[in-house]
Scaffold this active site. Structure first.
Site, short mmCIF file in Angstrom:
data_model
loop_
_atom_site.label_atom_id
_atom_site.label_comp_id
_atom_site.label_asym_id
_atom_site.label_seq_id
_atom_site.Cartn_x
_atom_site.Cartn_y
_atom_site.Cartn_z
N GLU A 1 -4.48 2.40 -4.66
CA GLU A 1 -3.02 2.43 -4.47
C GLU A 1 -2.50 1.12 -3.89
O GLU A 1 -1.33 1.03 -3.50
CB GLU A 1 -2.63 3.60 -3.56
CG GLU A 1 -3.08 3.48 -2.11
CD GLU A 1 -4.46 4.07 -1.87
OE1 GLU A 1 -4.74 4.43 -0.72
OE2 GLU A 1 -5.26 4.16 -2.83
N ASP B 1 -1.16 9.36 -10.73
CA ASP B 1 -1.05 8.29 -11.74
C ASP B 1 0.41 7.97 -12.03
O ASP B 1 0.78 6.79 -12.18
CB ASP B 1 -1.75 8.71 -13.02
CG ASP B 1 -3.27 8.73 -12.89
OD1 ASP B 1 -3.79 8.19 -11.88
OD2 ASP B 1 -3.94 9.28 -13.79
N ASN C 1 -1.88 12.79 -3.69
CA ASN C 1 -2.78 13.28 -4.74
C ASN C 1 -3.21 14.72 -4.49
O ASN C 1 -3.25 15.55 -5.41
CB ASN C 1 -4.02 12.37 -4.81
CG ASN C 1 -3.84 11.24 -5.82
OD1 ASN C 1 -3.01 11.32 -6.71
ND2 ASN C 1 -4.62 10.19 -5.65
N ASP D 1 0.85 -1.19 0.00
CA ASP D 1 0.00 0.00 0.00
C ASP D 1 0.89 1.24 0.00
O ASP D 1 1.78 1.37 0.85
CB ASP D 1 -0.91 0.00 1.23
CG ASP D 1 -1.92 1.14 1.17
OD1 ASP D 1 -2.92 1.00 0.44
OD2 ASP D 1 -1.71 2.16 1.85
N HIS E 1 -3.96 14.57 -9.39
CA HIS E 1 -4.23 13.18 -9.74
C HIS E 1 -3.35 12.69 -10.88
O HIS E 1 -3.03 11.49 -10.95
CB HIS E 1 -5.70 13.00 -10.10
CG HIS E 1 -6.60 13.08 -8.91
ND1 HIS E 1 -6.76 12.03 -8.03
CD2 HIS E 1 -7.38 14.07 -8.42
CE1 HIS E 1 -7.60 12.36 -7.07
NE2 HIS E 1 -7.99 13.61 -7.28
#
Length: 333
Positions: A242, A216, A207, A199, A212
């Site tokens: 994630e 990515d 983010n 994780d 965002h």
């Protein structure tokens, strides 16, 4: 379509018909075909079926043929029939109505031969029988080649559906399909199977801070870490959001913990932005390690790794926790 003539009263010859070309006795064959109707179709007009098996021989113009339109098996494949060629041979042989959709591409003339007359022609002309076998053999080969292409294309799309579009890792669909088999194989061979749950730490904050699109990029960077650090026999999966997962067949708990430590360290070193010069790592990850136990299924294995991951988070993140002892190995930074 409307009848405009018969074969016997037309100027067409037996040599115009591919199935009967080079016949032993053109005169005898011509007599059998003499009363067969010649039908005219206008452009875009379809051949209307009577429910009987018939052979259609194109004399002039062009036809398009789409197979199996009434069975729901049409796949968009369309054949073009040119003068001298025919359609409906299969329907005559199996005595079923033609299931092809036949449409004139331009004004066309078609010779219509009923099924019982086709069999008389076969008895009369060995050439017709040979030409028919040759034609059907060619069509079977073409159909087999097309089937092989479809199978390859289907497998390509099946594999594509198993890949996460953002990271290039396997996705949940792949995991749901393969993990039960891997667990069954491990139990059957008494071989170890390790799973690492991963994780990315504080990903929501990442983010919020960078956007965002940057998030990515972070996910892609993390995926590259996994892909670059694993053996060919290992598998990396994007579990969701994630969260990622690594499956390590034939891997003991100690080796799996060592792999997890290596992944944790490489995650700290991963760069999300090539032009950023921040003193702190861009991304870190928490990792939980579990090894398949007797009687465990795939859900139990995932739950064990998830519990280990939770301990790694509770102990401060950016580290590895192993299922067996519950101990955590603190990371750098």
């Amino acid at each position: 379509m409307k009848q405009i003539s018969t074969f016997g009263s037309s100027s067409y010859q037996i040599s115009d018909l591919q199935l009967l070309r080079n016949s032993n006795d053109d005169a005898a064959v011509a007599r059998l075909l003499a009363h067969c109707p010649i039908m005219q179709l206008e452009a875009d007009e379809a051949v209307t079926e009577s429910g009987r098996a018939r052979l259609y021989i194109l004399l002039r113009g062009a036809l398009s043929v789409a197979s199996d339109t009434r069975t729901g098996m049409a796949d968009g494949t369309i054949s073009k029939i040119l003068p001298g060629e025919s359609v409906g041979e299969q329907s005559v042989l199996d005595e079923e109505a033609n299931l092809s959709s036949i449409v004139a591409l331009e004004q066309s003339q078609v010779l219509v031969v009923e099924a019982d007359l086709v069999w008389q022609l076969i008895d009369e002309s060995n050439v017709l029988a040979r030409n028919l076998l040759r034609l059907l053999s060619f069509r079977i080969r073409a159909a087999n080649a097309q089937l092989r292409r479809r199978q390859k294309l289907g497998e390509f799309y099946r594999q594509l559906s198993m890949i996460d579009g953002l990271t290039g890792l396997y996705n949940r669909a792949w995991l749901n399909d393969l993990l039960p088999t891997m667990v069954a194989t491990a139990h059957g061979s008494n071989a170890p199977l390790a799973l690492i749950m991963i994780d990315l730490d504080h990903f929501k904050k990442f983010n919020d801070s960078h956007g965002h699109l940057a998030g990515d990029e972070a996910l892609r960077s993390a995926a590259q870490v996994l892909s670059g650090a694993l053996r060919p026999t290992d598998f990396a999966v994007r579990y969701g959001g994630e969260e990622m997962m690594v499956l390590l067949p034939d891997t003991s708990d100690k080796v799996a913990a060592s792999v997890a430590e290596r992944l944790c360290e490489r995650m700290r070193q991963a760069k999300v932005f090539g032009d950023m010069r921040l003193p702190l790592p861009h991304i870190t990850a928490s990792l939980g390690v579990a090894v398949l136990q007797p009687q465990q299924n795939e859900h139990d294995l995932i739950a064990s790794a998830d519990a280990a991951l939770y301990r790694a988070k509770e102990n401060g993140r950016n580290q590895v926790a192993a299922e067996a002892s519950g101990s955590a190995s603190a990371g750098l930074g």
